[in-house]
Design a protein around this motif. Structure first.
Motif, PDB file in Angstrom:
ATOM      1  N   PHE A  19       0.834  -1.198   0.000  1.00 47.61           N
ATOM      2  CA  PHE A  19       0.000   0.000   0.000  1.00 47.61           C
ATOM      3  C   PHE A  19       0.874   1.256   0.000  1.00 47.61           C
ATOM      4  O   PHE A  19       0.626   2.208  -0.765  1.00 47.61           O
ATOM      5  CB  PHE A  19      -0.929   0.008   1.219  1.00 47.61           C
ATOM      6  CG  PHE A  19      -1.695   1.293   1.381  1.00 47.61           C
ATOM      7  CD1 PHE A  19      -2.714   1.623   0.492  1.00 47.61           C
ATOM      8  CD2 PHE A  19      -1.385   2.186   2.397  1.00 47.61           C
ATOM      9  CE1 PHE A  19      -3.413   2.824   0.618  1.00 47.61           C
ATOM     10  CE2 PHE A  19      -2.074   3.382   2.535  1.00 47.61           C
ATOM     11  CZ  PHE A  19      -3.096   3.700   1.640  1.00 47.61           C
ATOM     12  N   VAL A  20       1.910   1.270   0.835  1.00 47.87           N
ATOM     13  CA  VAL A  20       2.819   2.422   0.877  1.00 47.87           C
ATOM     14  C   VAL A  20       3.503   2.601  -0.479  1.00 47.87           C
ATOM     15  O   VAL A  20       3.658   3.725  -0.976  1.00 47.87           O
ATOM     16  CB  VAL A  20       3.855   2.258   2.004  1.00 47.87           C
ATOM     17  CG1 VAL A  20       4.901   3.377   1.947  1.00 47.87           C
ATOM     18  CG2 VAL A  20       3.173   2.246   3.365  1.00 47.87           C
ATOM     19  N   ALA A  21       3.916   1.478  -1.095  1.00 47.28           N
ATOM     20  CA  ALA A  21       4.548   1.554  -2.417  1.00 47.28           C
ATOM     21  C   ALA A  21       3.600   2.171  -3.446  1.00 47.28           C
ATOM     22  O   ALA A  21       4.021   2.943  -4.310  1.00 47.28           O
ATOM     23  CB  ALA A  21       4.984   0.157  -2.871  1.00 47.28           C
ATOM     24  N   SER A  22       2.318   1.829  -3.342  1.00 46.98           N
ATOM     25  CA  SER A  22       1.331   2.414  -4.267  1.00 46.98           C
ATOM     26  C   SER A  22       1.264   3.922  -4.087  1.00 46.98           C
ATOM     27  O   SER A  22       1.078   4.674  -5.056  1.00 46.98           O
ATOM     28  CB  SER A  22      -0.047   1.781  -4.048  1.00 46.98           C
ATOM     29  OG  SER A  22      -0.666   2.257  -2.857  1.00 46.98           O
ATOM     30  N   GLN A  23       1.420   4.389  -2.845  1.00 46.93           N
ATOM     31  CA  GLN A  23       1.407   5.828  -2.588  1.00 46.93           C
ATOM     32  C   GLN A  23       2.693   6.492  -3.090  1.00 46.93           C
ATOM     33  O   GLN A  23       2.657   7.593  -3.637  1.00 46.93           O
ATOM     34  CB  GLN A  23       1.242   6.085  -1.097  1.00 46.93           C
ATOM     35  CG  GLN A  23      -0.139   5.720  -0.551  1.00 46.93           C
ATOM     36  CD  GLN A  23      -0.363   6.336   0.816  1.00 46.93           C
ATOM     37  OE1 GLN A  23       0.240   5.907   1.795  1.00 46.93           O
ATOM     38  NE2 GLN A  23      -1.216   7.347   0.872  1.00 46.93           N
ATOM     39  N   VAL A  24       3.804   5.822  -2.894  1.00 52.08           N
ATOM     40  CA  VAL A  24       5.079   6.367  -3.364  1.00 52.08           C
ATOM     41  C   VAL A  24       5.049   6.516  -4.877  1.00 52.08           C
ATOM     42  O   VAL A  24       5.425   7.560  -5.428  1.00 52.08           O
ATOM     43  CB  VAL A  24       6.258   5.464  -2.941  1.00 52.08           C
ATOM     44  CG1 VAL A  24       7.552   5.924  -3.614  1.00 52.08           C
ATOM     45  CG2 VAL A  24       6.421   5.477  -1.427  1.00 52.08           C
ATOM     46  N   LYS A  25       4.583   5.455  -5.562  1.00 53.65           N
ATOM     47  CA  LYS A  25       4.549   5.488  -7.025  1.00 53.65           C
ATOM     48  C   LYS A  25       3.625   6.595  -7.540  1.00 53.65           C
ATOM     49  O   LYS A  25       3.890   7.235  -8.561  1.00 53.65           O
ATOM     50  CB  LYS A  25       4.106   4.142  -7.591  1.00 53.65           C
ATOM     51  CG  LYS A  25       4.235   4.058  -9.120  1.00 53.65           C
ATOM     52  CD  LYS A  25       3.920   2.678  -9.636  1.00 53.65           C
ATOM     53  CE  LYS A  25       4.203   2.598 -11.126  1.00 53.65           C
ATOM     54  NZ  LYS A  25       3.393   3.554 -11.917  1.00 53.65           N
ATOM     55  N   ALA A  26       2.526   6.830  -6.829  1.00 50.46           N
ATOM     56  CA  ALA A  26       1.568   7.858  -7.249  1.00 50.46           C
ATOM     57  C   ALA A  26       1.980   9.260  -6.797  1.00 50.46           C
ATOM     58  O   ALA A  26       1.297  10.238  -7.106  1.00 50.46           O
ATOM     59  CB  ALA A  26       0.192   7.517  -6.681  1.00 50.46           C
ATOM     60  N   ASN A  27       3.108   9.345  -6.083  1.00 51.00           N
ATOM     61  CA  ASN A  27       3.599  10.619  -5.557  1.00 51.00           C
ATOM     62  C   ASN A  27       2.588  11.293  -4.634  1.00 51.00           C
ATOM     63  O   ASN A  27       2.435  12.516  -4.622  1.00 51.00           O
ATOM     64  CB  ASN A  27       3.997  11.570  -6.699  1.00 51.00           C
ATOM     65  CG  ASN A  27       5.073  12.561  -6.276  1.00 51.00           C
ATOM     66  OD1 ASN A  27       5.964  12.223  -5.495  1.00 51.00           O
ATOM     67  ND2 ASN A  27       4.989  13.782  -6.776  1.00 51.00           N
ATOM     68  N   ASP A  28       1.895  10.479  -3.854  1.00 54.47           N
ATOM     69  CA  ASP A  28       0.874  10.985  -2.936  1.00 54.47           C
ATOM     70  C   ASP A  28       1.500  11.791  -1.810  1.00 54.47           C
ATOM     71  O   ASP A  28       2.633  11.525  -1.378  1.00 54.47           O
ATOM     72  CB  ASP A  28       0.085   9.822  -2.327  1.00 54.47           C
ATOM     73  CG  ASP A  28      -0.791   9.106  -3.349  1.00 54.47           C
ATOM     74  OD1 ASP A  28      -1.086   9.710  -4.399  1.00 54.47           O
ATOM     75  OD2 ASP A  28      -1.157   7.942  -3.082  1.00 54.47           O
TER      76      ASP A  28
END
Length: 598
Positions: A458-467
């Motif tokens: 989940f954190v990786a998904s946020q990192v990739k999306a530049n959240d």
């Protein structure tokens, strides 16, 4: 009737050391480097001098190998337990240098006091004291004859009792005549049996891995570049963790420093990234998988021994070919372009910190997949997509959490299919169906602890999306992960503890979010309804307290990227379970979108 799996023989210390020196018994340096300190070497010599037992050595005999000319060569023995003792004796008795824990060659010199019959690690004071023989090695190994040693000592110490000195020095020279037991394991035993015997005999509780046996085989080889290959594996893994080690290799091992292997790993001296720090087990697994298409390291041990799996015989040509293929795999592994691009792929999937990927086997197979597809000539952009998806799929499904070796072997065979994209698509349909995304993953997210792999996906998904981080206007999740930002409880831990909730309730991963320390501290133990009242006030012109968000649209966007339902703004402890259910659904949906964007 069970057959005897070993033989027990007693050898003179001097005979044992002669076998080591002549290569009949190979010290594989499984536990490399030499980790004993001088006092342990001193105590070993004292035990031998006193006639005390010093434990058994364990060696595993290599199988006899059929040579190319049709003749047979008998296999040498590989020491699998007792390396430290034998190395200590080599240092103290033969006077040879050892490689210490700092990878520097050094002499361990043991002194002897004939009058007091004491051993001590030699130092400057002892060297200046004529009552001590500063180095026992020449006396014990016969370089200095007993009569000459007695004569020199009595000349330097005329008040000493001649008979006592003669008796003590005679006992000192007899150390080489003391016996040590060697348990010789049969060559036809498999690794599992050898490991079991080792564990049963070894009271220290040490466990040998299959990679240890591979390293033994490599180090014991003298025909196909084994020692150099073993050093390459060992040094690369050490250098990946400690780049400053480069200078030590250059200074302490000039022979290796002049090798092709050293040139190929020199790039590591400028790298401080710890995202993928392989141990020798990891390198062997990847190299074996990519070059042999296999996953079980026990098979590599057999192949390096020359085993023909069809005839069950051992042949020199197979051993030669296997060493060549393994060396090719190791060179591919340590190649700067390969390694750096693989690390870049991991980061491009959002995994920017070493703690985010808890399974080394996930990384190992990812690298093996990258090398296999690259060797097959697959387009680089497709390789990146395939590797990213495989990494995340493996984490989501716990692919290597069971019998990792068996899974590794099954998966590496898939990389030999002509269209890996079709293989991956089929696997996604089988394991990442709608039922997985809508139900399986949601249910799997019902777990506590930030160490859980799904939290990091989940954190990786946020990192990739530049959240942005929770309630942050400018600071991203990537910034927080990279600079040790705080993992914050949306419903504060102390608040839930006061409400009577247990650790496994308030530490649910659906209650975690990345936030700045300053925001977390100010929230303290307030209920969401209380601190969000202030946040909403910020968006209507109030003074800033929790972060810098100052308008409603930004707040809504921030909650959305952090998968937090807007209704959190009015929630208290009685709403906690409903909050968790809502957030798990949002997190699962985000992870799904993230996966298919890879």
């Amino acid at each position: 009737m069970k057959t005897q799996k070993y033989a027990v023989n007693q050898y003179l210390i001097e005979s044992m050391l002669a076998k080591v020196k002549e290569g009949e018994i190979a010290i594989p340096e499984i536990q490399r480097p030499f980790v004993w300190d001088g006092t342990q070497v001193r105590d070993l010599l004292d035990s031998l001098y006193q006639g005390f037992p010093v434990g058994y050595l364990i060696a595993w005999r290599n199988p006899d190998v059929k040579l190319k000319d049709g003749s047979t060569a008998s296999g040498k023995m590989i020491l699998i337990d007792g390396q430290q003792r034998v190395t200590a004796l080599t240092a103290a008795v033969l006077g040879e240098q050892v490689v210490n824990k700092d990878y520097k060659k050094t002499r361990i010199t043991i002194a002897f006091h004939p009058v007091n019959e004491r051993f001590e690690v030699c130092n400057t004071a002892i060297r200046k004291d004529s009552a001590w023989i500063p180095d026992v090695a020449p006396v014990v190994n016969g370089d200095i004859k007993l009569t000459k040693a007695i004569k020199h000592y009595l000349e330097a110490n005329p008040a000493a009792d001649e008979d006592a000195v003669e008796e003590a020095l005679s006992a000192l020279t007899d150390i080489g005549k003391k016996q040590i037991g060697l348990i010789e394991l049969s060559h036809d035993l498999d690794i599992e049996t050898v490991t079991e015997i080792f564990i049963r005999i070894n009271s220290k509780g040490t466990v040998l891995s299959q990679a240890d046996f591979v390293m033994s085989k490599i180090a014991a080889d003298q025909l196909y570049g084994g020692p150099l290959l073993r050093k390459c594996i060992d040094y690369f893994c050490h250098l990946a963790v400690a780049p400053e080690f480069y200078g030590q290799i250059k200074e302490n091992d000039p022979a290796f420093a002049s090798s092709d292997y050293f040139q190929k790993m020199a790039w590591l001296r400028n790298i401080n990234d710890d995202l993928y720090d392989p141990a020798y087990t990891d390198m062997l697994r990847v190299a074996f998988a990519t070059e042999f298409g296999r996953g079980k390291l026990a098979d590599l041990v057999s192949l390096l021994s020359g085993r023909n799996f069809g005839t069950k015989q051992y042949e020199e040509t197979i051993a030669e070919e296997s060493f060549g293929k393994l060396a090719t795999g190791v060179r591919a592994f340590i190649n700067e372009t390969h390694f750096q691009r693989f690390v870049m792929i991991i980061k491009s999937a959002g995994f920017v910190s070493a703690e985010m990927v808890r399974s080394q086997n996930v990384l190992n197979f990812g690298y093996a997949l990258y090398l296999r597809l690259r060797a097959a000539g697959v387009n680089e952009s497709l390789i990146e997509t395939y590797v990213r998806r495989w990494l995340v799929l493996s984490i989501l499904t716990g692919r290597f959490s069971g019998s990792a070796e068996t899974q590794f072997e099954a998966d590496i065979r898939l990389t030999y299919e002509p269209d890996f994209g079709a293989v991956l698509s089929w696997l996604e349909q089988a394991e990442l169906s709608d039922a997985f995304w809508n139900f399986g993953l949601v249910q799997a997210l019902e777990v506590s602890a930030t160490s859980h792999p799904l939290f990091w996906v989940f954190v990786a998904s946020q990192v990739k999306a530049n959240d942005k981080g929770f309630l942050a206007k400018d600071v991203t999740v990537r910034d927080l992960v990279s600079h040790l930002g705080d993992i914050h409880h949306i419903f504060p831990r102390e608040y839930l503890k006061k409400a009577g909730m247990a650790r496994n309730q308030y530490n649910q991963i659906a209650n975690y979010v990345y936030a700045q320390d300053s925001i977390n501290i100010k929230i303290g133990s307030k209920a969401p309804a209380d601190y969000f009242e202030t946040v909403c006030g910020q968006c209507e012109g109030g003074s800033l307290k929790y972060g810098a968000i100052d308008n409603v649209d930004e707040l809504k966007a921030n909650l959305a990227v952090n998968c937090i339902p807007a209704s959190v703004a009015t929630m208290r402890d009685s709403d906690y379970e409903a909050f968790l259910r809502q957030r798990r659904l949002l997190m699962a949906a985000k992870i799904r979108d993230y996966y298919f964007s890879l």
